[in-house]
Motif scaffolding. Structure first.
Motif, PDB file in Angstrom:
ATOM      1  N   GLY A 122     -15.608  21.838   3.341  1.00  0.00           N
ATOM      2  CA  GLY A 122     -14.713  22.311   2.053  1.00  0.00           C
ATOM      3  C   GLY A 122     -13.371  21.814   2.671  1.00  0.00           C
ATOM      4  N   LEU A 123     -12.910  22.267   3.570  1.00  0.00           N
ATOM      5  CA  LEU A 123     -11.532  21.959   4.044  1.00  0.00           C
ATOM      6  C   LEU A 123     -11.331  20.222   4.019  1.00  0.00           C
ATOM      7  CD1 LEU A 123      -8.402  22.818   4.829  1.00  0.00           C
ATOM      8  CD2 LEU A 123      -9.306  22.469   7.112  1.00  0.00           C
ATOM      9  N   THR A 124     -12.268  19.597   4.562  1.00  0.00           N
ATOM     10  CA  THR A 124     -12.134  18.044   4.364  1.00  0.00           C
ATOM     11  C   THR A 124     -12.264  17.497   2.985  1.00  0.00           C
ATOM     12  OG1 THR A 124     -13.680  18.048   6.305  1.00  0.00           O
ATOM     13  CG2 THR A 124     -13.296  16.110   5.346  1.00  0.00           C
ATOM     14  N   ALA A 125     -12.971  18.042   2.047  1.00  0.00           N
ATOM     15  CA  ALA A 125     -13.105  17.803   0.694  1.00  0.00           C
ATOM     16  C   ALA A 125     -11.701  18.125   0.300  1.00  0.00           C
ATOM     17  CB  ALA A 125     -14.295  18.667  -0.232  1.00  0.00           C
ATOM     18  N   VAL A 126     -11.081  19.284   0.301  1.00  0.00           N
ATOM     19  CA  VAL A 126      -9.818  19.607  -0.192  1.00  0.00           C
ATOM     20  C   VAL A 126      -8.673  18.542   0.366  1.00  0.00           C
ATOM     21  CG1 VAL A 126      -7.786  21.157  -0.183  1.00  0.00           C
ATOM     22  CG2 VAL A 126     -10.085  21.810  -0.660  1.00  0.00           C
ATOM     23  N   ILE A 127      -8.688  18.138   1.557  1.00  0.00           N
ATOM     24  CA  ILE A 127      -7.653  17.079   1.893  1.00  0.00           C
ATOM     25  C   ILE A 127      -7.872  15.773   1.509  1.00  0.00           C
ATOM     26  CG2 ILE A 127      -7.268  15.631   4.004  1.00  0.00           C
ATOM     27  CD1 ILE A 127      -7.739  18.309   5.774  1.00  0.00           C
ATOM     28  N   LEU A 133      -5.587  12.323  -5.087  1.00  0.00           N
ATOM     29  CA  LEU A 133      -4.367  12.583  -6.084  1.00  0.00           C
ATOM     30  C   LEU A 133      -3.236  11.794  -5.621  1.00  0.00           C
ATOM     31  CD1 LEU A 133      -4.176  16.312  -7.072  1.00  0.00           C
ATOM     32  CD2 LEU A 133      -3.938  14.161  -8.577  1.00  0.00           C
ATOM     33  N   PHE A 134      -2.795  11.852  -4.440  1.00  0.00           N
ATOM     34  CA  PHE A 134      -1.519  10.975  -4.387  1.00  0.00           C
ATOM     35  C   PHE A 134      -1.809   9.444  -4.316  1.00  0.00           C
ATOM     36  CE2 PHE A 134       0.896   8.892  -1.020  1.00  0.00           C
ATOM     37  CZ  PHE A 134       2.147   9.287  -0.934  1.00  0.00           C
ATOM     38  N   CYS A 135      -2.787   8.922  -3.940  1.00  0.00           N
ATOM     39  CA  CYS A 135      -2.938   7.585  -3.911  1.00  0.00           C
ATOM     40  C   CYS A 135      -3.290   7.224  -5.652  1.00  0.00           C
ATOM     41  CB  CYS A 135      -4.339   7.011  -3.168  1.00  0.00           C
ATOM     42  SG  CYS A 135      -4.065   7.180  -1.353  1.00  0.00           S
ATOM     43  N   GLY A 136      -3.833   7.878  -6.121  1.00  0.00           N
ATOM     44  CA  GLY A 136      -3.896   7.596  -7.759  1.00  0.00           C
ATOM     45  C   GLY A 136      -2.581   7.714  -8.205  1.00  0.00           C
ATOM     46  N   PHE A 137      -1.818   8.591  -7.968  1.00  0.00           N
ATOM     47  CA  PHE A 137      -0.610   8.746  -8.400  1.00  0.00           C
ATOM     48  C   PHE A 137       0.331   7.571  -8.006  1.00  0.00           C
ATOM     49  CE2 PHE A 137       3.662  10.502  -8.762  1.00  0.00           C
ATOM     50  CZ  PHE A 137       4.061  10.962  -9.787  1.00  0.00           C
ATOM     51  N   ALA A 138       0.425   7.149  -6.938  1.00  0.00           N
ATOM     52  CA  ALA A 138       1.080   6.108  -6.444  1.00  0.00           C
ATOM     53  C   ALA A 138       0.706   4.908  -7.138  1.00  0.00           C
ATOM     54  CB  ALA A 138       0.962   6.120  -4.745  1.00  0.00           C
ATOM     55  N   VAL A 139      -0.522   4.637  -6.933  1.00  0.00           N
ATOM     56  CA  VAL A 139      -1.040   3.201  -7.382  1.00  0.00           C
ATOM     57  C   VAL A 139      -1.256   3.118  -9.256  1.00  0.00           C
ATOM     58  CG1 VAL A 139      -3.032   1.691  -7.184  1.00  0.00           C
ATOM     59  CG2 VAL A 139      -2.195   2.831  -5.425  1.00  0.00           C
ATOM     60  N   PHE A 140      -1.941   3.806  -9.590  1.00  0.00           N
ATOM     61  CA  PHE A 140      -2.294   3.780 -11.050  1.00  0.00           C
ATOM     62  C   PHE A 140      -1.300   4.324 -12.085  1.00  0.00           C
ATOM     63  CE2 PHE A 140      -6.342   3.702  -8.780  1.00  0.00           C
ATOM     64  CZ  PHE A 140      -6.491   2.612  -8.922  1.00  0.00           C
ATOM     65  N   LEU A 141      -0.290   5.388 -11.561  1.00  0.00           N
ATOM     66  CA  LEU A 141       0.668   6.158 -12.501  1.00  0.00           C
ATOM     67  C   LEU A 141       1.852   5.628 -12.535  1.00  0.00           C
ATOM     68  CD1 LEU A 141      -0.013   8.191 -14.759  1.00  0.00           C
ATOM     69  CD2 LEU A 141       0.725   9.822 -13.306  1.00  0.00           C
ATOM     70  N   LEU A 142       2.417   5.529 -11.257  1.00  0.00           N
ATOM     71  CA  LEU A 142       3.976   5.046 -11.136  1.00  0.00           C
ATOM     72  C   LEU A 142       3.676   3.511 -11.340  1.00  0.00           C
ATOM     73  CD1 LEU A 142       4.988   6.552  -7.860  1.00  0.00           C
ATOM     74  CD2 LEU A 142       5.475   7.168 -10.084  1.00  0.00           C
ATOM     75  N   PRO A 143       4.754   2.699 -12.091  1.00  0.00           N
ATOM     76  CA  PRO A 143       4.805   1.313 -12.495  1.00  0.00           C
ATOM     77  C   PRO A 143       4.910   0.522 -11.363  1.00  0.00           C
ATOM     78  CG  PRO A 143       6.900   2.455 -13.010  1.00  0.00           C
ATOM     79  CD  PRO A 143       5.964   3.423 -12.086  1.00  0.00           C
TER      80      PRO A 143
END
Lengths: 283, 283
Positions: A122-127, A133-143
């Protein structure tokens, strides 16, 4: 949309199964357990199953298929990215609160933390979910990320999203098993009291919900149409990465081109056939 | 083959992780438990984890990726189908023996059967696995099914294969949780004795094994090349179902055409690009 009726039927089934799962988790904690509170008692622990089922399973599942809802195809890709990221962020927050509730309860009762396989995975899954989320934000959401980086990261993002989702459901099943064994006595779990049957049914519904989401998320003909169709119609030998960038990873600067697209039926069909062959021969 | 080194590294990792999982299950039952026998005792139950890890997880995982081993691409598709079906049949038999061991042990000790979520989902997985084997045999191995039926069933066959595999791993994690809670006392599971740590590690390895297999099974560029390249090179607008039938579902009457194929590098690259675009935009 090809198979629109089938898509709607599956979506309705997934929503129903997910909704009933949330209801069953509430029936479990209110009818058979101590309800909900935040005082270190069993009622604080009860937030754990309720928030995991609601956030980490149901909302995450909806976040996965949100691009595929045909009535969102007229919205800009950027808006849909915000909705996808927003739902995942809500799921993440609920998962963290759920985790804190479990730790709080353990600490109040002097029960050790992090000894079980449920807690390890469970903790591994949360990490991993936070990293995703962080990578998705950095790569796909930021321009800032260039198209070739987005194209390279996309298959990993999609694969890890689905793998984390499946792992979260597996972890929920372990959690249900633990709670029923520890929580039930006279009658015990092995005597199949009504609570055990109800919560076993909750576990089954989580598996069905996961299976429905995975099916809907991996059908090529239910994919959001590309922003521009010109590249789709390029010959088969042409570099398909351009297609990919346009179809699933349009960056924010391209998103406002959405109104320019000419979603002809022919182009959609070409695209579906193109995807279908690739997907069928791969999955 | 594109990324041959990466494929080999992942395959070696999967084999290592799967092999270590089998070893850990044996260490568990021989070093910490009563070993193996067939007399209704705990030692009979111990066949259950050993055979599930060996057959239903490790062998099933290998069966899933067997088409992707590049050194088998010179073998006929029919031979590979027999190997795929054969490995799955072995996994099925081991899973059934594992289930009988658990039932026998329960009956000898007057422990109720089929009350836990582990047993509910486990039995469901075995039933679906049997159906999957039967349908795969009838549609893809016997020479009677027409091409359009094979093309229609193939995405369902691939999806349900991967979903059953993931469900089997989730069920194993529940089984591990149950056995550690029931089997450990003074010290209990929550006191983290060495046995608990070892078996938690086994659970983690099963998740890693599953993740590696799912990654390898869903990469388009590691797919077995089609038997005939002519159809691959047809224009994008052409019906891709023919492609699919040739690439993953060549029927037995076509299988012996294997020697006729002309696996030019150019054709391979075309095929990879074709698949890649479909897969990336889908997964």
């Amino acid at each position: 949309m090809e198979g629109y009726g089938r898509f709607l039927a599956l979506l309705a089934s997934a929503l129903l199964v997910g909704f009933v799962s949330v209801i069953l988790s509430l029936v479990w904690v209110f009818h058979y357990r101590e309800g909900l509170s935040w005082d270190g008692s069993s009622a604080e622990f009860n937030w754990h199953p309720v928030l995991i089922v609601t956030g980490f399973v149901f909302i995450q599942g909806i976040a996965i298929i949100v691009y595929r809802l045909p009535w969102t195809w007229k919205c800009s890709k950027l808006l849909m990215k915000f909705i996808h990221a927003g739902l995942n962020t809500i799921a993440m927050i609920l998962a963290i609160v759920a985790m804190v509730a479990a730790f709080d309860y353990h600490n109040a009762r002097n029960i050790p933390n992090m000894y079980s396989l449920h807690s390890w995975i469970g903790l591994t899954a949360v990490i991993f979910y936070a990293l995703q989320l962080f990578c998705g934000f950095a790569v796909f959401l930021l321009p800032f990320a260039p198209a070739h980086l987005r194209a390279a990261v996309m298959p990993i993002h999609a694969y890890s999203g689905l793998t984390i989702f499946a792992t979260v459901i597996a972890t929920s099943l372990m959690g249900i098993t633990e709670k029923l064994i520890f929580g039930l006595s006279s009658p015990s779990y092995s005597e199949s009291p009504p609570e055990a049957t109800l919560v076993n049914c909750l576990g089954l519904l989580l598996v069905i919900f996961g299976s429905l989401i995975l099916w809907m998320a991996s059908r090529p003909y239910w994919k959001r149409p590309p922003e521009e169709n010109a590249k789709i119609l390029s010959p088969i030998g042409a570099n398909p990465e351009g297609t990919e960038v346009e179809s699933t990873m349009t960056n924010s600067s391209n998103a406002d081109k959405a109104d320019l697209r000419s979603n002809t039926e022919e182009a959609r069909k070409q695209n579906i056939k193109f995807d279908e062959a690739g997907q069928r021969s791969t999955m």
